[in-house]
Design a protein around this motif. Structure first.
Motif, mmCIF file in Angstrom:
data_model
loop_
_atom_site.group_PDB
_atom_site.id
_atom_site.type_symbol
_atom_site.label_atom_id
_atom_site.label_comp_id
_atom_site.label_asym_id
_atom_site.label_seq_id
_atom_site.Cartn_x
_atom_site.Cartn_y
_atom_site.Cartn_z
ATOM 1 N N LEU A 42 0.831 -1.206 0.000
ATOM 2 C CA LEU A 42 0.000 0.000 0.000
ATOM 3 C C LEU A 42 0.863 1.252 0.000
ATOM 4 O O LEU A 42 0.567 2.223 -0.718
ATOM 5 N N GLU A 43 1.918 1.264 0.805
ATOM 6 C CA GLU A 43 2.821 2.420 0.850
ATOM 7 C C GLU A 43 3.497 2.624 -0.500
ATOM 8 O O GLU A 43 3.686 3.773 -0.948
ATOM 9 N N THR A 44 3.854 1.547 -1.169
ATOM 10 C CA THR A 44 4.475 1.653 -2.492
ATOM 11 C C THR A 44 3.498 2.244 -3.499
ATOM 12 O O THR A 44 3.853 3.114 -4.310
ATOM 13 N N TYR A 45 2.261 1.790 -3.450
ATOM 14 C CA TYR A 45 1.246 2.309 -4.371
ATOM 15 C C TYR A 45 1.013 3.808 -4.142
ATOM 16 O O TYR A 45 0.925 4.589 -5.100
ATOM 17 N N LEU A 46 0.911 4.202 -2.872
ATOM 18 C CA LEU A 46 0.610 5.600 -2.550
ATOM 19 C C LEU A 46 1.828 6.500 -2.655
ATOM 20 O O LEU A 46 1.692 7.722 -2.784
ATOM 21 N N GLY A 47 2.996 5.911 -2.539
ATOM 22 C CA GLY A 47 4.214 6.718 -2.549
ATOM 23 C C GLY A 47 4.389 7.518 -1.275
ATOM 24 O O GLY A 47 5.063 8.557 -1.264
ATOM 25 N N GLU A 48 3.774 7.055 -0.208
ATOM 26 C CA GLU A 48 3.836 7.743 1.083
ATOM 27 C C GLU A 48 4.084 6.733 2.199
ATOM 28 O O GLU A 48 3.621 5.590 2.123
ATOM 29 N N LYS A 49 4.794 7.158 3.213
ATOM 30 C CA LYS A 49 4.994 6.330 4.385
ATOM 31 C C LYS A 49 3.781 6.506 5.301
ATOM 32 O O LYS A 49 3.397 7.626 5.631
ATOM 33 N N LEU A 50 3.171 5.403 5.712
ATOM 34 C CA LEU A 50 1.951 5.467 6.509
ATOM 35 C C LEU A 50 2.211 5.305 8.003
ATOM 36 O O LEU A 50 1.407 5.771 8.818
ATOM 37 N N PHE A 51 3.299 4.634 8.365
ATOM 38 C CA PHE A 51 3.622 4.418 9.773
ATOM 39 C C PHE A 51 5.080 4.770 10.036
ATOM 40 O O PHE A 51 5.951 4.583 9.174
ATOM 41 N N TRP A 52 5.316 5.271 11.247
ATOM 42 C CA TRP A 52 6.681 5.391 11.751
ATOM 43 C C TRP A 52 6.920 4.218 12.690
ATOM 44 O O TRP A 52 6.118 3.960 13.581
ATOM 45 N N ARG A 53 8.027 3.527 12.497
ATOM 46 C CA ARG A 53 8.373 2.393 13.346
ATOM 47 C C ARG A 53 9.655 2.718 14.099
ATOM 48 O O ARG A 53 10.663 3.068 13.497
ATOM 49 N N SER A 54 9.599 2.590 15.420
ATOM 50 C CA SER A 54 10.771 2.807 16.266
ATOM 51 C C SER A 54 10.772 1.727 17.341
ATOM 52 O O SER A 54 10.075 1.837 18.351
ATOM 53 N N GLY A 55 11.563 0.664 17.107
ATOM 54 C CA GLY A 55 11.541 -0.462 18.038
ATOM 55 C C GLY A 55 10.167 -1.098 18.032
ATOM 56 O O GLY A 55 9.644 -1.500 16.995
ATOM 57 N N ARG A 56 9.547 -1.153 19.210
ATOM 58 C CA ARG A 56 8.203 -1.717 19.326
ATOM 59 C C ARG A 56 7.115 -0.658 19.190
ATOM 60 O O ARG A 56 5.930 -0.978 19.250
ATOM 61 N N THR A 57 7.519 0.593 19.029
ATOM 62 C CA THR A 57 6.550 1.690 18.943
ATOM 63 C C THR A 57 6.119 1.901 17.504
ATOM 64 O O THR A 57 6.953 1.966 16.595
ATOM 65 N N LEU A 58 4.810 2.012 17.295
ATOM 66 C CA LEU A 58 4.236 2.200 15.966
ATOM 67 C C LEU A 58 3.292 3.396 16.005
ATOM 68 O O LEU A 58 2.381 3.442 16.833
ATOM 69 N N THR A 59 3.506 4.364 15.147
ATOM 70 C CA THR A 59 2.628 5.541 15.095
ATOM 71 C C THR A 59 2.307 5.884 13.648
ATOM 72 O O THR A 59 3.117 5.647 12.739
ATOM 73 N N LEU A 60 1.136 6.421 13.442
ATOM 74 C CA LEU A 60 0.747 6.877 12.111
ATOM 75 C C LEU A 60 1.493 8.143 11.736
ATOM 76 O O LEU A 60 1.695 9.039 12.566
ATOM 77 N N THR A 61 1.901 8.244 10.495
ATOM 78 C CA THR A 61 2.408 9.510 9.989
ATOM 79 C C THR A 61 1.222 10.442 9.737
ATOM 80 O O THR A 61 0.063 10.029 9.816
#
Length: 315
Positions: A42-61
């Motif tokens: 999905l991110e490849t199709y949209l050309g946008e990053k949808l989530f930030w991943r930091s270790g076990r932490t996941l947040t929406l961009t």
């Protein structure tokens, strides 16, 4: 019509709602690697990053949050339209509501809602005073801040505070004020701010976000200040102050819905004193784009009828 990879959309919604790849995999009964693959596609199709991943932490961009707002609504609409065509009459709704309103007003009335609309399945979500109005949080809300232009609002209640105490404490007050010797049937004198200050004042911090803010407002309505020698007991929430009043600990300021048709409302006496408006107005809110959904309209009609019947709102 150019559409994104459709299989990835419910995966994205589940990951965003649960804030977890592993929990989304468990809910959708697929592997975690399959979830990761769908999100990457999905991110490849949209050309946008949808989530930030930091270790076990996941947040929406920011882009992910914007996409979720639209996708969440679209998926819900697809689900509901499909259920209608399949002949499923049931309606499932998540209602986000304040704890005090839920506990003292809404929950005791739910059996009536279930009898009137047995096809409506209502799930309650506890909220803060300023819930984020979004489909990913709930389908509809009871809120005091009609801030989103994407939502419609129905008035339920304009809040006012008035003093109450327990039945036993009221008898004690009457004795101390010398009113217990009144002739039977005689009118009770008005309770002045000077009378009130002679007894412990149970204060709720959350109403005005400051210590003794509720009593400051009550005294301020008659251009007075809290006497310096007043005995104040502080509580974070109105539910706690009302419980203290129930157990004969003093006088609390409460509102109409806290005493509305609850069996234990007879434990309290509304004292013959003035009321103060808090400035808060309670609304039932729903996304305007979903205004034709049967469940939302059933719940809206029922809430308004109950608010009128219980005296919260004028007809």
């Amino acid at each position: 019509m150019r559409l994104p990879p459709l299989k990835a959309l419910p995966v994205f919604e589940a990951v965003a709602r649960l804030n977890s790849f592993s929990l989304a995999a468990e809910e959708l009964a697929v592997s975690q690697s399959a979830i990761s693959h769908q999100i990457k596609q999905l991110e490849t199709y949209l050309g946008e990053k949808l989530f930030w991943r930091s270790g076990r932490t996941l947040t929406l961009t920011d882009e992910g949050r914007q996409y979720l707002d639209g996708i969440g609504t679209a998926l819900l609409q697809i689900e509901r339209v499909s259920e209608q065509l399949l002949g499923h009459e049931g309606a499932r709704l998540r209602l986000s509501v304040f704890s005090s309103f839920a506990v003292r007003w809404l929950v005791p009335r739910l059996p009536d809602l279930q009898r009137q609309y047995p096809q409506l399945e209502l799930a309650l979500e506890m909220s803060s005073e300023s819930p984020v109005l979004s489909d990913r949080v709930a389908d509809c809300f009871i809120t005091i801040k009609p801030a989103s232009a994407a939502f419609s609002y129905e008035l339920l209640y304009t809040e006012r505070l008035f003093p109450v105490c327990s039945q036993d404490y009221w008898q004690r007050m009457r004795r101390e004020l010398g009113w217990d010797a009144q002739a039977p049937g005689a009118d009770t004198p008005a309770l002045t701010p000077e009378h009130v200050s002679g007894f412990p004042l149970l204060s709720t911090h959350s109403i005005f976000d400051k210590a003794a803010g509720d009593w400051e407002a009550w005294y301020g309505t008659v251009n007075q200040t809290i006497p310096a020698d007043a005995r104040l007991q502080h509580f974070s929430h109105m539910l706690l102050a009302l419980e203290a009043a129930r157990f004969h600990q003093g006088i609390a300021l409460t509102n109409d819905y806290m005493l509305s048709t609850r069996k234990d409302s007879g434990d309290f006496v509304r004292l013959p004193g003035h009321a103060v408006m808090t400035g808060d107005t309670f609304y039932f809110a729903w996304k305007t784009s979903r205004r034709h959904e049967r469940g939302i309209q059933m719940l809206r009609r029922w809430l308004v009828d109950e608010a009128i019947l219980g005296g919260l709102r004028n007809e």
